[in-house]
Scaffold this active site. Sequence first.
Site, short mmCIF file in Angstrom:
data_model
loop_
_atom_site.label_atom_id
_atom_site.label_comp_id
_atom_site.label_asym_id
_atom_site.label_seq_id
_atom_site.Cartn_x
_atom_site.Cartn_y
_atom_site.Cartn_z
CB SER A 303 23.69 70.22 -81.50
OG SER A 303 23.78 71.12 -82.58
CG ASP A 314 7.47 71.38 -79.82
OD1 ASP A 314 7.53 70.93 -78.65
OD2 ASP A 314 8.03 72.44 -80.17
CE LYS A 331 26.77 73.59 -80.55
NZ LYS A 331 25.91 74.04 -81.68
#
Length: 484
Positions: A303, A314, A331
């Site tokens: 999460s 990224d 998640k």
Amino acid sequence: MMGKHKDKHPEKRLFLIGVSLFICAFIVLGQVALKVRAAEKDDDFYKYADIFTEVFSEVKGKYVEEVDSGKLMEGALQGMFMTLDSHSQFLEPDSLSQLEKDTEGEFSGIGIHITIRDGVLTVIAPIPGSPSAKLGIRAWDRIIEIEGKSTEGITIMEAVKKLTGTPGTTVNITIYRKGEPKPLYFTVTRANIKVNSVYFKKIGDDIGYIRLAKYSESTAADMKKALLSLKKENIKGLIIDQRFNSGGLLDQVVKVAEYFVPKGEMIVSTKGRLSNQNREFKSQAEPIMELPLVVLVNRASASAAEILTGAIQDHKLGVIIAPRGEHTFGKGSVQTIEELKNTISWDENNNPKRCALRLTTARYYTPNGKTIDKVGITPDIEIDLPENHEAELASHGLMGDPDMTEPAISKTKKPQTIDEDEETSPVSELDKSDDDKFYMKAEKEKEAKEKLFLDVMLEESVKIMKAYLLMSGANSGSAKIQAE
């Protein structure tokens, strides 16, 4: 005195009256049409409301034992959410209170983070150093029974209520573990567990280490203090440890990410069915420090922990390291807590108790537009670990984990017979032949704590960071470590 006025244009007057009546009729018919359309939208509700009322009445009037109307209604509400994803729930007052305590970071229980995965109650991660971790309960273990009763159809909050309780009391759980021929039976003694969210230290002369245990209300503020403290010590590289971090509050991880992601750059985006759930979270501040970064994760990193991991990966701000063959938990959904105006229970003074909905309203995406829901994040570097190393690591505890001075758990070959009239059950007598294999007595546990435990992933990440700093000649803290 004035006389009567003769209408010189009766046709015109009649025409205006006709137009007025037509407009009025159009307005009335339009309102009726709107109401009809609204009614059509509610057709499904009214179609099923009759059968709900009928079933409720039949159960209430004819069930073999007298039933409480409030319990029936709560069951009906919980059943509604069973048709949705496992993270959406109706929160009755006790469950709402428990959720708020968990957000605050302190509770009494067995020390695991849980979810419902593929309809089965699943351990996301044991809290390192907790009673469950000491026993060797692992991420992805499936809890199939609690106190001898099946967990089929159980909600997360129902499971939380069963597993938490007064310190010193015990709870019996049955676990299915992939690769084991038979279920595993555990008796766990509950303990007070306070999970601080941030711990930090300096490793060697120039490497900082920060462990993010979870994302609770104070995480961002505590993280900032840790970074500023390490900055004063002139570190040249930073290791962020998010292993066994099951997530937490979205706003907190966004603030933490701002300490590393350049101003104006994307941290995470969310997309939902409603337009107000389509949001972009961009960094609102310049980074506190620009250092080579290493992020440690495992399959128990979930999460919010995956949001920070995805942003760093990224934007190529650092490398992600995980055990070989593992990715993060996966998640990728966002839950909104909405307090309700109505309730199903009242206190002794007839004051309404608070109820709420925990509803999945969106999914989140990394800066590059990737969803990690049920997929997870693939690491840049994989580390070979000894067999059962992560279970031993969780048992030993990471930096800042609670030190339980008494043996809090035991493992039994057979499930105990539980007296349903008792709130708790005593720990059963163990098969003495299993002592060495399944548990340690207090003396052995104390000796084990004194032995040096080598955290292989941390050691390897330190080597990677040192090698990079040596090759890059980093002296200003502005270089970025990247995986080739």
